[in-house]
Design a protein around this motif. Structure first.
Motif, short mmCIF file in Angstrom:
data_model
loop_
_atom_site.label_atom_id
_atom_site.label_comp_id
_atom_site.label_asym_id
_atom_site.label_seq_id
_atom_site.Cartn_x
_atom_site.Cartn_y
_atom_site.Cartn_z
N ALA A 20 0.83 -1.21 0.00
CA ALA A 20 0.00 0.00 0.00
C ALA A 20 0.86 1.25 0.00
CB ALA A 20 -0.93 -0.01 1.21
N ARG A 21 1.96 1.24 0.75
CA ARG A 21 2.85 2.42 0.77
C ARG A 21 3.53 2.61 -0.58
NH1 ARG A 21 3.73 0.39 5.94
NH2 ARG A 21 5.61 -0.77 5.30
N ILE A 22 3.98 1.52 -1.20
CA ILE A 22 4.63 1.60 -2.50
C ILE A 22 3.68 2.19 -3.53
CG2 ILE A 22 5.57 0.25 -4.41
CD1 ILE A 22 6.64 -1.72 -2.27
N VAL A 23 2.46 1.68 -3.54
CA VAL A 23 1.47 2.14 -4.52
C VAL A 23 1.05 3.58 -4.24
CG1 VAL A 23 -0.87 1.77 -5.38
CG2 VAL A 23 0.65 -0.18 -5.04
N ALA A 24 0.88 3.91 -2.97
CA ALA A 24 0.48 5.28 -2.62
C ALA A 24 1.56 6.28 -3.02
CB ALA A 24 0.19 5.38 -1.13
N ASP A 25 2.83 5.92 -2.78
CA ASP A 25 3.93 6.81 -3.17
C ASP A 25 3.91 7.05 -4.68
OD1 ASP A 25 4.77 7.03 -0.57
OD2 ASP A 25 6.39 5.56 -0.76
N PHE A 26 3.67 6.01 -5.45
CA PHE A 26 3.62 6.16 -6.90
C PHE A 26 2.45 7.04 -7.31
CE2 PHE A 26 2.08 5.01 -11.08
CZ PHE A 26 3.23 5.00 -11.85
N ALA A 27 1.28 6.79 -6.72
CA ALA A 27 0.08 7.54 -7.10
C ALA A 27 0.21 9.02 -6.77
CB ALA A 27 -1.14 6.96 -6.41
N GLU A 28 0.87 9.34 -5.66
CA GLU A 28 0.96 10.72 -5.21
C GLU A 28 2.06 11.50 -5.89
OE1 GLU A 28 1.39 10.38 -1.01
OE2 GLU A 28 -0.66 9.66 -0.69
N ASP A 29 3.14 10.84 -6.29
CA ASP A 29 4.29 11.58 -6.83
C ASP A 29 5.15 10.66 -7.68
OD1 ASP A 29 6.25 13.43 -7.33
OD2 ASP A 29 7.31 13.07 -5.44
N HIS A 30 4.95 10.69 -8.99
CA HIS A 30 5.83 9.94 -9.88
C HIS A 30 6.05 10.73 -11.16
CE1 HIS A 30 1.99 8.80 -11.75
NE2 HIS A 30 2.69 8.55 -12.84
N ASP A 31 7.19 10.47 -11.79
CA ASP A 31 7.54 11.11 -13.06
C ASP A 31 7.10 10.17 -14.18
OD1 ASP A 31 8.72 12.08 -15.37
OD2 ASP A 31 10.59 12.65 -14.39
N PRO A 32 6.07 10.53 -14.96
CA PRO A 32 5.57 9.60 -15.99
C PRO A 32 6.58 9.29 -17.08
CG PRO A 32 4.57 11.77 -16.22
CD PRO A 32 5.31 11.79 -14.92
N HIS A 33 7.61 10.13 -17.21
CA HIS A 33 8.64 9.87 -18.21
C HIS A 33 9.65 8.85 -17.72
CE1 HIS A 33 7.10 13.12 -20.64
NE2 HIS A 33 7.19 13.94 -19.62
N LEU A 34 9.77 8.67 -16.41
CA LEU A 34 10.79 7.78 -15.85
C LEU A 34 10.21 6.65 -15.01
CD1 LEU A 34 13.42 10.45 -14.71
CD2 LEU A 34 13.51 9.01 -16.76
N GLU A 35 8.92 6.69 -14.72
CA GLU A 35 8.30 5.68 -13.87
C GLU A 35 6.98 5.25 -14.48
OE1 GLU A 35 9.39 6.72 -9.40
OE2 GLU A 35 8.61 8.49 -10.46
N ARG A 36 6.65 3.97 -14.31
CA ARG A 36 5.47 3.48 -15.00
C ARG A 36 4.94 2.22 -14.32
NH1 ARG A 36 5.08 2.32 -21.55
NH2 ARG A 36 2.90 1.74 -21.58
#
Length: 310
Positions: A184-200
């Motif tokens: 849940a923490r991993i997914v929440a971190d991605f949902a709240e703040d990720h760079d779509p050019h470098l993370e997917r």
């Protein structure tokens, strides 16, 4: 149900979709078939002309002309396969990915416009009817590898990733709720703040339902990406979905310029480890630990993206 019933439905459905596509100029400046090829390339990070011919049932000459056009438009690159020099891998360029994303956005807008004419109370019934048609016409046919779609997550998919990871790891390995908290923490971190050019995130879909997932996120080490949360549903195993998901991460990470791809796993995840090894990952460290209510051996794996691995 008669043949004429099916033909009548087909005419109705074709007219609805055809009018929708025409009115929205959905595929300009490409044809519907060209857009289908572009879509397949966007969702199959590594493929070749033979794969495309089989998946789309296209004439070899026609497909060759489409690919030549894409190459002239700087949408694709073709490189010799390391496994078979007679075949050439086809990958989208950055411009190709942007074009595919634009066409997908137009398609989503068009379908959304069509769906907006359906009362909210009728949408579940429409969805169930479509699922019923698909299931009945697929009965007796074993799914094929090409039936699996890799796509970006839609609404609700990130929650599905948390739920299925928690449920499957509890059922198969006896992990407790600590693991669900980690996911849940991993997914929440991605949902709240990720760079779509470098993370997917990729979701594997089969017959209209999610059956697998994986994530690629930035690691703390410079130039390094991290593969996380690889999962394949038990009833969807045996179709190479895990390998396709890992391959998507490898190709994406290499394509956006990462130097290394790393992951952390545990020795009990035998099938996943075999996938990582086939993709060229090397075990660099392992250490006993107690987590998720179990005594485990954690393992760190690394892939040099500038090396000779896949």
């Amino acid at each position: 149900m008669t043949v004429q019933d099916i033909r009548a439905f087909n005419r109705f459905y074709t007219n609805v979709i055809g009018a929708l596509d025409y009115s929205r100029h959905l595929y300009a400046p490409y044809t519907l078939t060209e857009s289908r090829v572009l879509y397949e390339l966007a969702h199959s990070p590594r493929t070749d002309a033979a794969d495309l011919r089989g998946e789309l049932a296209l004439d070899a000459g026609y497909l060759s002309r489409i690919l030549n056009k894409f190459e002239q438009d700087a949408l694709i690159e073709r490189v010799p396969s390391k496994e078979d020099t007679r075949r050439r891998h086809i990958t989208l360029t950055a411009h190709g990915r942007e074009t595919a994303a634009l066409l997908a956005e137009r398609a989503n807008e068009s379908v959304g416009a069509l769906l907006s004419t359906v009362p909210a109370a009728d949408r579940p019934r429409l969805s169930e009817a479509m699922r019923t048609v698909r299931e009945i016409l697929s009965e007796g046919r074993r799914p094929r590898r090409e039936d699996v779609l890799l796509r970006e997550p839609g609404p609700g998919d990130l929650g599905w990733i948390v739920q299925r990871n928690a449920a499957l790891y509890a059922a198969e390995y006896g992990f407790n709720a600590d693991y669900e908290g980690l996911v849940a923490r991993i997914v929440a971190d991605f949902a709240e703040d990720h760079d779509p050019h470098l993370e997917r995130v990729w979701v594997a879909e089969l017959d209209g339902r999610a059956v697998g997932c994986v994530m690629c996120v930035r690691d703390d080490a410079p130039g390094t990406a991290r593969l996380r949360l690889l999962l394949v549903e038990p009833d969807a195993r045996g179709f190479g979905i895990g390998d396709r998901l890992v391959g998507a991460v490898v190709d994406f990470a290499r394509g956006v310029g990462y130097r290394d791809l790393v992951l952390w796993t545990n020795d009990v995840l035998t099938a996943a480890r075999h996938v990582y090894q086939r993709r060229g990952f090397v075990l660099v460290a392992e250490k006993p630990h107690r987590s998720f209510g179990k005594d485990l051996i954690g393992q760190d794996w690394r892939l040099d993206l500038h090396g000779t691995g896949e």
